[in-house]
Design an enzyme around this catalytic site. Sequence first.
Site, PDB file in Angstrom:
ATOM      1  N   HIS A   1      -4.024  -4.569   0.074  1.00  0.00           N
ATOM      2  CA  HIS A   1      -3.618  -5.174   1.343  1.00  0.00           C
ATOM      3  C   HIS A   1      -3.795  -6.691   1.257  1.00  0.00           C
ATOM      4  CE1 HIS A   1      -2.996  -1.568   3.789  1.00  0.00           C
ATOM      5  NE2 HIS A   1      -4.007  -1.046   3.121  1.00  0.00           N
TER       6      HIS A   1
ATOM      7  N   GLU B   1      -2.914  -8.815   3.374  1.00  0.00           N
ATOM      8  CA  GLU B   1      -3.263  -9.322   4.704  1.00  0.00           C
ATOM      9  C   GLU B   1      -4.742  -9.125   5.023  1.00  0.00           C
ATOM     10  OE1 GLU B   1      -2.215  -5.042   5.175  1.00  0.00           O
ATOM     11  OE2 GLU B   1      -1.416  -6.730   4.039  1.00  0.00           O
TER      12      GLU B   1
ATOM     13  N   CYS C   1       0.835  -1.202   0.000  1.00  0.00           N
ATOM     14  CA  CYS C   1       0.000   0.000   0.000  1.00  0.00           C
ATOM     15  C   CYS C   1       0.874   1.259   0.000  1.00  0.00           C
ATOM     16  CB  CYS C   1      -0.995  -0.034   1.157  1.00  0.00           C
ATOM     17  SG  CYS C   1      -2.357   1.154   0.974  1.00  0.00           S
TER      18      CYS C   1
END
Length: 207
Positions: A183, A185, A80
């Site tokens: 992202h 994650e 990001c």
Amino acid sequence: MKTAIIDYDAGNLANAYRAARRAGLDCEVTRDPEAIRRAGALILPGVGAMKDAMDHLDAFGLTDILKEEVKKGKKLVGICLGMQAFFEYSEEGGHVAGLSLIPGAVVRFPDGPLKVPHMGWNELVFPQEHWIRQGLPERAFVYFVHSYYKTPADSPDVVAYADYGVKVPAIVEKGNVLGLQFHPEKSGPVGEILWKNIAAWLEGGRP
């Protein structure tokens, strides 16, 4: 091999650390220059504004260290805001110089019907095969949160993009530098596959 997750007060450290550990990486969160130099690979996460990010990297004495380690051949992953720091400059906060690891600039989404920030799930489009795609479903959706994006969108470093009214470079790679605008994650099972592929790459191989 130890992977250093760079702590420069730009957020998202805990999520990145947990995801990296789940992917099998031996990692530590640090801003210690010597720990960064000793590490076998680096991850630069981040959420927030580009000016603050670069100010923090400068204040902690990390800007030159990151450039030096990449120049030596150490692998670096940016997530990001961390990816946006790779380019020559960003329009966010004025004209903010980046790390200049990859040519290009970071600009705000154009005025018009697009909702800004770009927030939500979008499909990754791969113009050609790439190692990071291994194991992904035919249609892979990932989670974005950002108001600025990398240009140009058709440069050789762009591995995958998302269509959000404009082409948004989603994954970039140049040599030992890899960036993800979204992202992983926060991207569910697709993100877990991507993290495992990234972990394999960081540790010296390909998935």
